[in-house]
Design a protein around this motif. Structure first.
Motif, PDB file in Angstrom:
ATOM      1  N   ALA A   1      41.396  59.211  41.948  1.00 18.06           N
ATOM      2  CA  ALA A   1      41.706  58.865  40.705  1.00 18.06           C
ATOM      3  C   ALA A   1      43.007  57.939  40.630  1.00 18.06           C
ATOM      4  N   ASP A   2      43.718  57.919  41.501  1.00 14.76           N
ATOM      5  CA  ASP A   2      44.655  56.889  41.621  1.00 14.76           C
ATOM      6  C   ASP A   2      43.995  55.412  41.729  1.00 14.76           C
ATOM      7  N   ASP A   3      43.187  55.448  43.036  1.00 16.96           N
ATOM      8  CA  ASP A   3      42.614  54.213  43.213  1.00 16.96           C
ATOM      9  C   ASP A   3      41.521  53.714  42.035  1.00 16.96           C
ATOM     10  N   LEU A   4      40.898  54.765  41.271  1.00 18.80           N
ATOM     11  CA  LEU A   4      39.862  54.195  40.126  1.00 18.80           C
ATOM     12  C   LEU A   4      40.956  53.588  38.958  1.00 18.80           C
ATOM     13  N   HIS A   5      42.062  54.229  38.889  1.00 21.61           N
ATOM     14  CA  HIS A   5      43.004  53.666  37.756  1.00 21.61           C
ATOM     15  C   HIS A   5      43.508  52.326  38.206  1.00 21.61           C
ATOM     16  N   ARG A   6      43.985  52.002  39.562  1.00 20.47           N
ATOM     17  CA  ARG A   6      44.342  50.692  40.072  1.00 20.47           C
ATOM     18  C   ARG A   6      43.217  49.522  40.072  1.00 20.47           C
ATOM     19  N   LEU A   7      41.906  50.305  40.160  1.00 19.85           N
ATOM     20  CA  LEU A   7      40.788  49.343  40.441  1.00 19.85           C
ATOM     21  C   LEU A   7      40.716  48.720  38.842  1.00 19.85           C
ATOM     22  N   PHE A   8      40.653  49.491  37.848  1.00 22.05           N
ATOM     23  CA  PHE A   8      40.374  49.035  36.425  1.00 22.05           C
ATOM     24  C   PHE A   8      41.854  48.473  35.693  1.00 22.05           C
ATOM     25  N   THR A   9      43.020  48.583  36.402  1.00 19.74           N
ATOM     26  CA  THR A   9      44.022  48.031  35.791  1.00 19.74           C
ATOM     27  C   THR A   9      44.847  46.927  36.671  1.00 19.74           C
ATOM     28  N   ARG A  10      45.327  47.158  37.651  1.00 22.78           N
ATOM     29  CA  ARG A  10      46.103  46.299  38.513  1.00 22.78           C
ATOM     30  C   ARG A  10      45.235  45.229  39.228  1.00 22.78           C
ATOM     31  N   GLU A  11      44.249  45.814  39.977  1.00 29.90           N
ATOM     32  CA  GLU A  11      43.262  44.945  40.639  1.00 29.90           C
ATOM     33  C   GLU A  11      42.475  43.937  39.746  1.00 29.90           C
ATOM     34  N   THR A  12      41.991  44.641  38.562  1.00 31.68           N
ATOM     35  CA  THR A  12      41.272  43.726  37.581  1.00 31.68           C
ATOM     36  C   THR A  12      42.245  42.619  37.019  1.00 31.68           C
ATOM     37  N   ARG A  13      43.443  43.130  36.879  1.00 32.66           N
ATOM     38  CA  ARG A  13      44.301  41.873  36.011  1.00 32.66           C
ATOM     39  C   ARG A  13      44.734  40.889  37.102  1.00 32.66           C
ATOM     40  N   GLU A  14      44.968  41.410  38.396  1.00 31.22           N
ATOM     41  CA  GLU A  14      45.151  40.380  39.508  1.00 31.22           C
ATOM     42  C   GLU A  14      43.931  39.500  39.804  1.00 31.22           C
ATOM     43  N   ALA A  15      42.795  39.975  39.750  1.00 32.72           N
ATOM     44  CA  ALA A  15      41.685  39.077  40.149  1.00 32.72           C
ATOM     45  C   ALA A  15      41.410  38.038  38.591  1.00 32.72           C
TER      46      ALA A  15
END
Length: 380
Positions: A1-15
């Motif tokens: 769940a934490d990985d999915l949340h990071r994928l659609f929040t922090r990682e997407t913003r960083e990309a």
């Protein structure tokens, strides 16, 4: 769940920030929300596609075109798009919109998610590539910045990694007494792991050179350090030598490296193989010293196996014979850099490719004249 949340929040913003860096984040602030969202999507799409190579950009464009054609073929017209289950008395809730067969929206969502993953992966790879480019600059800075040349000897070194960074290295270190230390090494493998071990070995080597050890003693000490600090699956081949321009004496230790090729002035050749096994294999390895006299206009080539093992499309290696043939043709060239470039060009012609499968390194040394007085040299 934490990985999915990071994928659609922090990682997407960083990309998004990675692809759109250099643009003004407030440029779309005056637009309405729907126009602002479209502008951000358009900016991201253009930035992403322009990061791709032309060939990959074309493949991606074809994929988008085929997806659009498929969507058009599935289009059934304009009607009521249901928003939920059918209510009592047969009442449907919906809004006017395009009609597609069942499953089309699932395909569109899957297509969007796959594109998101591709975007994130490209951002990660490009970030890593930028880091590797910096590592390449650092690695190149560790190598000699210019050839060493005096009135009685001239040298030239060249190293081309197969990837952004590599495991080959060479070094040219003038000593206070007028002698010159030359070394060429090759770490097994290529890429970042080999580059890290190459940097470690070069640092240890330069430290041991300052102790004024004899070549065999220095290589023995170096082998102990490699055993102590390097992974057991890695080993290093090395040619270490001390050259005395006054006498022409070349004192060397060949630790499992390709035998250097000495082209004499009369066209004859010799191979220097005295030494021992590669570094990092056995902690009690011993090494012997070889000596050879280099005469005026003799040409010595110390090289890595990236030259001799370079294969053409038919699987035939360039081999030592190809190198020797090239050096014989070029040995009267007044420029050692020209000879080095000719060797690389010959390998490129043999492989029919400018990208090599392995790291390529060559160090050339030529005795120019017999010095008038021992120890009289000048650095240019």
């Amino acid at each position: 769940a934490d990985d999915l949340h990071r994928l659609f929040t922090r990682e997407t913003r960083e990309a998004y920030r990675f692809f759109t860096r250099g643009t003004d984040p407030g440029a779309f602030a005056h637009l309405k929300w729907h126009r602002r969202a479209f502008a951000h999507v358009r900016l991201l799409f253009l930035a992403f596609t322009m990061k791709l190579t032309p060939a990959r950009r074309m493949v991606y464009a074809i994929a988008l075109l085929l997806a659009f054609i498929g969507l058009v073929n599935l289009f059934r017209g304009i009607g009521l798009v249901r928003l939920g289950p059918t209510l009592p008395f047969g009442v449907d809730l919906g809004v006017p919109g395009p009609l597609f067969p069942r499953g089309t929206w699932s395909l569109l969502l899957a297509f969007a998610l796959v594109n998101l993953l591709v975007l994130l992966e490209v951002a990660d790879r490009l970030s890593l590539k930028n880091d590797l480019e910096i590592a390449r600059e650092i690695q190149q800075a560790m190598l000699p910045r210019e050839p060493y040349k005096t009135s009685s000897v001239e040298t030239f070194g060249l190293s081309r990694p197969a990837n952004t960074v590599g495991g080959d290295f060479y070094d040219i270190l003038p000593l206070d007494d007028g002698r010159v230390v030359v070394a060429v090494g090759d770490v097994t493998g290529k890429g970042s792991p080999a580059a890290l071990l190459m940097a470690l070995l070069l640092a240890i080597l330069r430290t041991l050179v300052d102790e004024r050890l004899e070549p065999a003693d220095l290589v023995t000490r170096l082998n102990v350090q490699v055993i102590r600090h390097a992974p057991g699956t890695r080993f290093i081949t090395l040619l270490y030598a001390v050259y005395d321009p006054a006498s022409g004496l070349f004192t060397y230790v060949n630790a499992g490296h390709m035998p250097p090729l000495l082209i004499r002035r009369d066209g004859s050749s010799e191979r220097l193989s005295e030494g021992g096994i590669a570094l990092g294999m056995f902690d009690r390895s011993t090494y012997t010293t070889g000596r050879v006299a280099i005469e005026p206009d003799d040409l010595l080539a110390i090289y890595s196996d990236g030259i001799s093992e370079a294969e053409n499309p038919g699987g035939v290696p360039f081999d030592e014979a190809g190198l020797e043939r090239t050096l014989r043709v070029q040995r009267h060239n007044s420029s050692l850099s020209g000879i080095g470039d000719a060797v690389v060009h010959a390998v490129e012609q043999h492989t029919a490719d400018k990208r090599f499968a392995d790291d390529l390194t060559i160090l050339l040394l030529r005795r120019t004249i017999v010095p008038m007085a021992a120890g009289v040299q000048e650095r240019v």
